[in-house]
Design a protein around this motif. Structure first.
Motif, PDB file in Angstrom:
ATOM      1  N   ALA A   1      11.918  69.293  38.839  1.00 15.33           N
ATOM      2  CA  ALA A   1      12.886  68.946  39.883  1.00 15.33           C
ATOM      3  C   ALA A   1      12.310  69.173  41.266  1.00 15.33           C
ATOM      4  CB  ALA A   1      14.159  69.762  39.698  1.00 15.33           C
ATOM      5  N   GLY A   2      11.065  69.651  41.335  1.00 15.30           N
ATOM      6  CA  GLY A   2      10.398  69.771  42.627  1.00 15.30           C
ATOM      7  C   GLY A   2      10.316  71.176  43.182  1.00 15.30           C
ATOM      8  N   ALA A   3      10.683  72.179  42.375  1.00 20.00           N
ATOM      9  CA  ALA A   3      10.584  73.563  42.859  1.00 20.00           C
ATOM     10  C   ALA A   3       9.140  73.860  43.247  1.00 20.00           C
ATOM     11  CB  ALA A   3      11.050  74.534  41.781  1.00 20.00           C
ATOM     12  N   SER A   4       8.963  74.575  44.373  1.00 23.71           N
ATOM     13  CA  SER A   4       7.602  74.877  44.815  1.00 23.71           C
ATOM     14  C   SER A   4       6.997  75.970  43.942  1.00 23.71           C
ATOM     15  CB  SER A   4       7.625  75.329  46.273  1.00 23.71           C
ATOM     16  OG  SER A   4       8.435  76.485  46.397  1.00 23.71           O
ATOM     17  N   LYS A   5       7.850  76.848  43.447  1.00 24.49           N
ATOM     18  CA  LYS A   5       7.355  77.967  42.666  1.00 24.49           C
ATOM     19  C   LYS A   5       8.510  78.483  41.815  1.00 24.49           C
ATOM     20  CE  LYS A   5       5.239  82.536  43.375  1.00 24.49           C
ATOM     21  NZ  LYS A   5       5.108  83.641  44.327  1.00 24.49           N
ATOM     22  N   VAL A   6       8.205  78.872  40.584  1.00 23.17           N
ATOM     23  CA  VAL A   6       9.237  79.481  39.753  1.00 23.17           C
ATOM     24  C   VAL A   6       8.751  80.865  39.337  1.00 23.17           C
ATOM     25  CG1 VAL A   6      10.634  79.309  37.673  1.00 23.17           C
ATOM     26  CG2 VAL A   6       9.977  77.237  38.899  1.00 23.17           C
ATOM     27  N   THR A   7       9.507  81.876  39.720  1.00 27.24           N
ATOM     28  CA  THR A   7       9.138  83.253  39.430  1.00 27.24           C
ATOM     29  C   THR A   7      10.123  83.839  38.430  1.00 27.24           C
ATOM     30  OG1 THR A   7       8.338  83.436  41.685  1.00 27.24           O
ATOM     31  CG2 THR A   7       8.616  85.485  40.464  1.00 27.24           C
ATOM     32  N   VAL A   8       9.594  84.608  37.482  1.00 30.06           N
ATOM     33  CA  VAL A   8      10.439  85.229  36.466  1.00 30.06           C
ATOM     34  C   VAL A   8      10.158  86.720  36.477  1.00 30.06           C
ATOM     35  CG1 VAL A   8      10.968  85.301  34.000  1.00 30.06           C
ATOM     36  CG2 VAL A   8      10.358  83.132  35.078  1.00 30.06           C
ATOM     37  N   PHE A   9      11.200  87.539  36.484  1.00 27.51           N
ATOM     38  CA  PHE A   9      10.971  88.983  36.456  1.00 27.51           C
ATOM     39  C   PHE A   9      12.141  89.701  35.797  1.00 27.51           C
ATOM     40  CE2 PHE A   9      13.895  89.031  39.986  1.00 27.51           C
ATOM     41  CZ  PHE A   9      14.483  90.279  39.926  1.00 27.51           C
ATOM     42  N   ASP A  10      11.902  90.937  35.405  1.00 23.66           N
ATOM     43  CA  ASP A  10      12.977  91.841  34.982  1.00 23.66           C
ATOM     44  C   ASP A  10      12.496  93.260  35.219  1.00 23.66           C
ATOM     45  OD1 ASP A  10      15.293  92.889  33.990  1.00 23.66           O
ATOM     46  OD2 ASP A  10      14.892  92.418  31.885  1.00 23.66           O
ATOM     47  N   HIS A  11      13.419  94.122  35.610  1.00 22.15           N
ATOM     48  CA  HIS A  11      13.095  95.553  35.677  1.00 22.15           C
ATOM     49  C   HIS A  11      13.287  96.094  34.267  1.00 22.15           C
ATOM     50  CE1 HIS A  11      13.931  99.789  37.490  1.00 22.15           C
ATOM     51  NE2 HIS A  11      12.763  99.701  36.899  1.00 22.15           N
ATOM     52  N   THR A  12      12.187  96.200  33.556  1.00 24.39           N
ATOM     53  CA  THR A  12      12.262  96.478  32.122  1.00 24.39           C
ATOM     54  C   THR A  12      12.572  97.945  31.843  1.00 24.39           C
ATOM     55  OG1 THR A  12       9.912  96.951  32.063  1.00 24.39           O
ATOM     56  CG2 THR A  12      10.558  94.688  31.659  1.00 24.39           C
ATOM     57  N   CYS A  13      13.030  98.208  30.608  1.00 25.73           N
ATOM     58  CA  CYS A  13      13.245  99.596  30.168  1.00 25.73           C
ATOM     59  C   CYS A  13      11.960 100.115  29.521  1.00 25.73           C
ATOM     60  CB  CYS A  13      14.384  99.673  29.171  1.00 25.73           C
ATOM     61  SG  CYS A  13      15.957  99.222  29.898  1.00 25.73           S
ATOM     62  N   HIS A  14      11.369  99.323  28.646  1.00 26.93           N
ATOM     63  CA  HIS A  14      10.057  99.660  28.109  1.00 26.93           C
ATOM     64  C   HIS A  14       9.001  99.262  29.142  1.00 26.93           C
ATOM     65  CE1 HIS A  14      11.529  99.683  23.681  1.00 26.93           C
ATOM     66  NE2 HIS A  14      11.429 100.910  24.153  1.00 26.93           N
ATOM     67  N   LYS A  15       7.746  99.640  28.883  1.00 26.62           N
ATOM     68  CA  LYS A  15       6.687  99.287  29.821  1.00 26.62           C
ATOM     69  C   LYS A  15       6.664  97.781  30.025  1.00 26.62           C
ATOM     70  CE  LYS A  15       5.083 102.659  31.626  1.00 26.62           C
ATOM     71  NZ  LYS A  15       5.697 103.185  32.664  1.00 26.62           N
ATOM     72  N   TRP A  16       6.613  97.390  31.294  1.00 24.68           N
ATOM     73  CA  TRP A  16       6.818  95.975  31.609  1.00 24.68           C
ATOM     74  C   TRP A  16       5.767  95.059  31.010  1.00 24.68           C
ATOM     75  CZ3 TRP A  16       3.545  93.294  35.166  1.00 24.68           C
ATOM     76  CH2 TRP A  16       2.589  94.079  35.805  1.00 24.68           C
ATOM     77  N   GLN A  17       4.493  95.507  31.009  1.00 25.48           N
ATOM     78  CA  GLN A  17       3.470  94.602  30.476  1.00 25.48           C
ATOM     79  C   GLN A  17       3.745  94.298  28.997  1.00 25.48           C
ATOM     80  OE1 GLN A  17       2.751  97.521  31.993  1.00 25.48           O
ATOM     81  NE2 GLN A  17       0.923  97.378  33.267  1.00 25.48           N
ATOM     82  N   ARG A  18       4.140  95.363  28.269  1.00 27.49           N
ATOM     83  CA  ARG A  18       4.394  95.184  26.842  1.00 27.49           C
ATOM     84  C   ARG A  18       5.639  94.343  26.609  1.00 27.49           C
ATOM     85  NH1 ARG A  18       2.380 100.506  24.821  1.00 27.49           N
ATOM     86  NH2 ARG A  18       4.346 101.351  25.481  1.00 27.49           N
ATOM     87  N   ALA A  19       6.706  94.621  27.364  1.00 28.72           N
ATOM     88  CA  ALA A  19       7.953  93.872  27.181  1.00 28.72           C
ATOM     89  C   ALA A  19       7.734  92.396  27.523  1.00 28.72           C
ATOM     90  CB  ALA A  19       9.056  94.467  28.044  1.00 28.72           C
ATOM     91  N   TYR A  20       7.035  92.149  28.636  1.00 25.06           N
ATOM     92  CA  TYR A  20       6.767  90.762  29.033  1.00 25.06           C
ATOM     93  C   TYR A  20       6.014  90.025  27.920  1.00 25.06           C
ATOM     94  CZ  TYR A  20       8.085  91.325  34.014  1.00 25.06           C
ATOM     95  OH  TYR A  20       8.760  91.509  35.198  1.00 25.06           O
TER      96      TYR A  20
ATOM     97  N   ALA B   1       6.587  88.036  37.689  1.00 26.25           N
ATOM     98  CA  ALA B   1       6.470  89.017  38.773  1.00 26.25           C
ATOM     99  C   ALA B   1       6.768  90.405  38.218  1.00 26.25           C
ATOM    100  CB  ALA B   1       7.448  88.687  39.891  1.00 26.25           C
ATOM    101  N   PRO B   2       6.027  91.417  38.669  1.00 29.06           N
ATOM    102  CA  PRO B   2       6.308  92.775  38.214  1.00 29.06           C
ATOM    103  C   PRO B   2       7.527  93.349  38.941  1.00 29.06           C
ATOM    104  CG  PRO B   2       4.448  92.769  39.719  1.00 29.06           C
ATOM    105  CD  PRO B   2       4.876  91.340  39.563  1.00 29.06           C
ATOM    106  N   ALA B   3       8.130  94.352  38.319  1.00 31.47           N
ATOM    107  CA  ALA B   3       9.285  95.001  38.942  1.00 31.47           C
ATOM    108  C   ALA B   3       9.231  96.504  38.677  1.00 31.47           C
ATOM    109  CB  ALA B   3      10.581  94.401  38.398  1.00 31.47           C
ATOM    110  N   ASN B   4       7.987  97.034  38.631  1.00 31.94           N
ATOM    111  CA  ASN B   4       7.825  98.426  38.223  1.00 31.94           C
ATOM    112  C   ASN B   4       7.673  99.403  39.381  1.00 31.94           C
ATOM    113  OD1 ASN B   4       5.311  97.237  38.781  1.00 31.94           O
ATOM    114  ND2 ASN B   4       4.231  98.803  37.632  1.00 31.94           N
TER     115      ASN B   4
END
Lengths: 539, 307
Positions: free
Chosen positions: B105-124, B141-144
């Motif tokens: 649809a023309g978005a310049s950038k799509v970013t996805v993130f969550d402030h995870t409960c488990h370690k973010w790299q593993r959860a992602y 995107a990180p949220a740690n």
């Protein structure tokens, strides 16, 4: 091999060892996987020696290789495989480069100090604590220094840069000030000693130097000063970082010689040679004080068989005696909690006075304390950064040995990295499946502190973080749910304690088990259920 | 290349949406449903991606939400180090499809993130979402770190008056909230409002100061989702919100889309077999005027895909 190319090899290999150890202990980005770390540290003598008793097969072959190497060519280990020794050489080199003239005259050895150092380490091991060894062993000192200084610095740098979006941020456990203090103190001693007196540490306080010094006395190849060539110019003596060349008497103390071969290069008359010991035994070589031999022998025998010399209970008792202050603080929780988990009195269990939780695979406090030299490799490599160096959490006999700090993180259900990386076997190698069944501690609920009861609001944070649902929520009044414990399922991971929002004392606390237990396996259904489509939408 | 202006863009998207839905055998008859615009679109009986395509078309296509050159931020639930088979996290296929759709649809950038409960790299990673997003051309995107968050005020909120909220969400041109329907030991169910806990730095504040009230207060955060999609393809029936075995998951094959978080959460409660008012935060949010919990007053589009 010419001495010049030997020197190049020594510097190149030394640089590699130093670089690798730096990388392994400062690793904030999972650069060095567990298997690579173990392989790269394979020849490190102390962990490898301890690993012998732990059946960590191929790791323990490293120390045998080093001992054989020493029997053939002397203390080459000290010259190019010991990260701390290389750090000392580097410090001395910098000192020389920045104007300090190195003129180190011959000094007689300090056999009684070396003996004392080895005796202290051996006594520690006998009494069930590897902490004294860990504070003198060069590998462990190097690990302590780097993991407490370079690692947090790198972590901070990474996080600062990551805010620009250029790199991904890493998680690094909060700064542990005591361990930084110890690290900086050790670093200062090592560096200053190296700048002033070369390899003084290696021939006084280093237990590895003492043991290898004992073996190097019998090495096949060794340096000899040829009396015919010597014009007593003293250049060799001045170049020796170990201060073990007595040029006036054409003597080299082989127990202190670290095989840097600087003296060979320094001699303008080619008067110092590596010669075979065979057939020349009994020739004049320095009369090493027998006490060094005895000490070295004692240390090797104790390290080859660190199997309990005393029954475990007595060892535990003796080790605990070293930690009376902590024990006095950590009064048993059962003394002041009634059957409802209500606490009374000033000594009720909090996250500050509980027994610390060991890494999974450590088996028991006694096993862990007597085998962990607190090198901090697991602390660096813990993906959850829950492992931190202890101060008094394990008692003073466990000083700087890692514990699980649930104030900042908790132990993953899907990880066994510490056990895969531990080079001594203090943390026994386990699989993730095995980890899931090891109970390192037990969670205890204090419902009178729980926010559901005290505030009448919903929460469930503890159960949310419980991977086995040992803590689960059961209906309570007013549509609220209250946590309930099934202790058989608890593995002591600390997720519940970490997330519990209650302050100052949390409402669920995980206290460490002195001997790890086996948790009940949860029955895991392997398939999703499938819902049949309703006639109508439910809304 | 045809120059795209706003009018043409909207026209094209509307035409496309109409063309897709007109007499499309993919969709069952609308039945009792009247005409749009819809307060809520519910789709069932398909794979995640197919249900998303049908649902978003009913809402006028992603173009109704995403304009050319905009930065889209998607907030799935990626709290736990669990594989897709244990539905503690949002379905990765769905997230991948949304990312792709936004970029188309023309978005310049799509970013996805969550402030995870488990370690973010593993959860992602374990959730499969990192791969789905990067494959689709989006960015994780990180949220740690606390520095990734910004302090904001929520003047209309009751308890959560101040919060540190992730900058990605606050600065997004378009914010899409994509929770998974799951059981929750404390809040009973985790849905759109609860998923917004993952944009806040201090989640313990919620638990300490009245979980339901704080969750409802998120309806008054300065940045609200432009679109919410509840992934109910595979839902977590018990042992939530983390889940501990595949048997905890149920393949239900539903998806709900809309802008009213209260209505969406109410519909999900019914799908789970609960009354909306059993959820404390739905009740509170409705009382505070954040949305409509009474589904009978909503214009709902119900789509059943042919199997």
């Amino acid at each position: 091999m010419s001495t010049r190319s030997y020197r190049r090899l020594r510097i190149a290999l030394g640089g590699l060892v130093l670089g690798f150890c730096l990388l392994a202990f400062a690793d904030v980005g999972d650069w060095v996987p567990a298997i690579a770390a173990r392989a790269g540290l394979w020849l490190q003598l102390t962990p490898s020696l301890i690993a012998i008793t732990q059946g960590v097969g191929w790791i323990s072959a490293g120390c045998i290789a080093v001992l054989l190497l020493t029997l053939v060519c002397g203390r080459i280990y000290c010259a190019m495989l010991c990260p701390l020794g290389i750090l000392m050489d580097l410090s001395a080199w910098i000192a020389r480069r920045t104007g300090r003239k190195r003129k180190l005259p011959y000094r007689p050895g300090h056999p009684w100090i070396r003996t004392l150092a080895v005796v202290v380490c051996a006594l520690g091991l006998i009494l069930g604590s590897a902490v004294p060894l860990g504070l003198l062993d060069p590998y462990s000192i190097f690990g302590k220094i780097i993991s407490a200084t370079v690692r947090p610095a790198l972590g901070w740098l990474n996080q600062t840069i990551s805010l620009t979006g250029a790199i991904q941020p890493v998680d690094v456990s909060p700064v542990a000030w005591t361990s930084i203090g110890v690290a900086l103190g050790l670093l200062a001693v090592v560096v200053i000693a190296a700048m002033l007196r070369g390899r003084l540490w290696c021939n006084t306080l280093c237990p590895v130097g003492a043991v290898l010094g004992f073996f190097s006395r019998f090495s096949i190849f060794r340096l000899q000063i040829s009396a015919d060539a010597c014009v007593a110019c003293s250049l060799c003596e001045q170049s020796c970082p170990a201060q073990c060349i007595d040029f006036k008497n054409h003597r080299i103390d082989h127990s202190r010689c670290i095989m840097c071969l600087d003296c060979v290069t320094s001699c303008r008359r080619n008067g110092i040679h590596l010669t075979s010991n065979r057939g020349s035994v009994g020739q004049k070589h320095p009369a090493s004080p027998p006490v060094v031999v005895a000490a070295a022998m004692e240390s090797t025998t104790t390290r080859h068989q660190p199997a309990p010399l005393l029954p475990t209970n007595r060892r535990l008792f003796l080790a605990s005696a070293l930690s009376l202050p902590t024990l006095a603080m950590a009064k048993s929780k059962h003394d002041d909690a009634d059957e409802n988990g209500r606490c009374h009195g000033p000594n009720r269990l909090t996250q500050h006075n509980k027994k610390a939780v060991l890494p999974p695979g450590a088996q028991s406090l006694a096993h862990f304390q007597s085998h962990c030299t607190a090198c901090q490799l697991c602390v660096t490599h813990c993906p959850d950064q829950v492992l931190r160096p202890s101060i008094t959490q394990h008692g003073l006999s466990g000083f700087l040995q890692p514990y699980q700090d649930f104030t900042t993180s908790f132990c993953s259900y899907n990880c066994s990295n510490c056990s895969e990386i531990c080079p001594t076997g203090a943390i026994q190698t386990i699989t993730v499946e095995e980890r899931r069944l090891i109970r390192t501690g037990t969670a205890e609920l204090f419902l009178d502190r729980c926010v559901v009861k005290t505030e009448g609001t919903s929460c469930g944070a503890c159960s949310e973080h419980c991977p086995t649902q040992a803590v689960h929520m059961v209906p309570w009044k007013g549509g609220l749910t209250l946590p309930e414990m099934d202790p058989d399922l608890c593995i002591g991971c600390g997720g519940c304690e970490f997330i519990c929002p209650v302050r100052p004392d949390k409402a669920i606390i995980v206290t460490g088990l002195p001997v790890h237990e086996r948790a009940t396996a949860i029955e895991r259904g392997e398939e999703n259920t499938v819902r049949k489509m309703e006639e109508e939408f439910p809304f | 290349m045809i120059e795209m202006n706003r009018r043409r863009f909207i026209g094209t998207t509307a035409a496309t949406a109409a063309a897709i839905s007109w007499n499309n055998p993919l969709f069952a008859a609308a039945g009792a449903d009247g005409d749009g615009p819809w307060d809520l679109v519910a789709v069932r009986n398909g794979e995640s991606v197919a249900m998303y395509e049908a649902g978003i078309a009913a809402l006028g296509g992603i173009g109704a939400f995403v304009k050319k050159g905009q930065h889209v931020v998607i907030k799935p639930n990626i709290a736990w180090d669990q594989p897709p088979e244990i539905p503690a996290n949002t379905n990765p296929d769905l997230i991948g499809a949304i990312v792709r759709d936004c970029l188309q649809a023309g978005a310049s950038k799509v970013t996805v993130f969550d402030h995870t409960c488990h370690k973010w790299q593993r959860a992602y990673k374990t959730s499969g979402i990192a791969k789905a997003v990067t494959d689709a051309g989006g960015v994780m995107a990180p949220a740690n770190l606390e520095q990734q968050y910004r302090a904001v005020e929520l003047p209309k909120a009751k308890t959560l008056k101040k919060a540190l909220i992730h900058k990605e969400m606050l600065d997004a041109d378009v914010f899409i909230n994509v929770p998974v329907l799951k059981h929750h030991g404390g809040a009973k169910l985790s849905l759109t409002m609860k998923n917004l806990m993952g944009v806040v730095w201090d989640r313990r504040f919620f638990h300490k100061n009245g979980l339901d009230q704080c969750i409802a207060d998120m309806c008054f955060a300065p940045r609200q989702p432009d679109l919410n999609i509840i992934d109910a393809y595979r839902i977590l029936r018990k042992n939530g919100p983390q889940g501990r075995a595949e048997e905890d998951g149920e393949i239900t094959k539903y998806q709900m889309l809309g802008t009213d978080m209260v209505a969406l959460d109410a519909s999900a409660a019914k799908l789970f077999g609960m009354k909306p008012e059993e959820l404390g935060y739905v009740k509170i949010a409705a009382q505070m005027g954040a949305g409509k919990a009474d589904l009978s007053k909503l214009n709902i589009k119900r789509i059943t895909l042919k199997a």
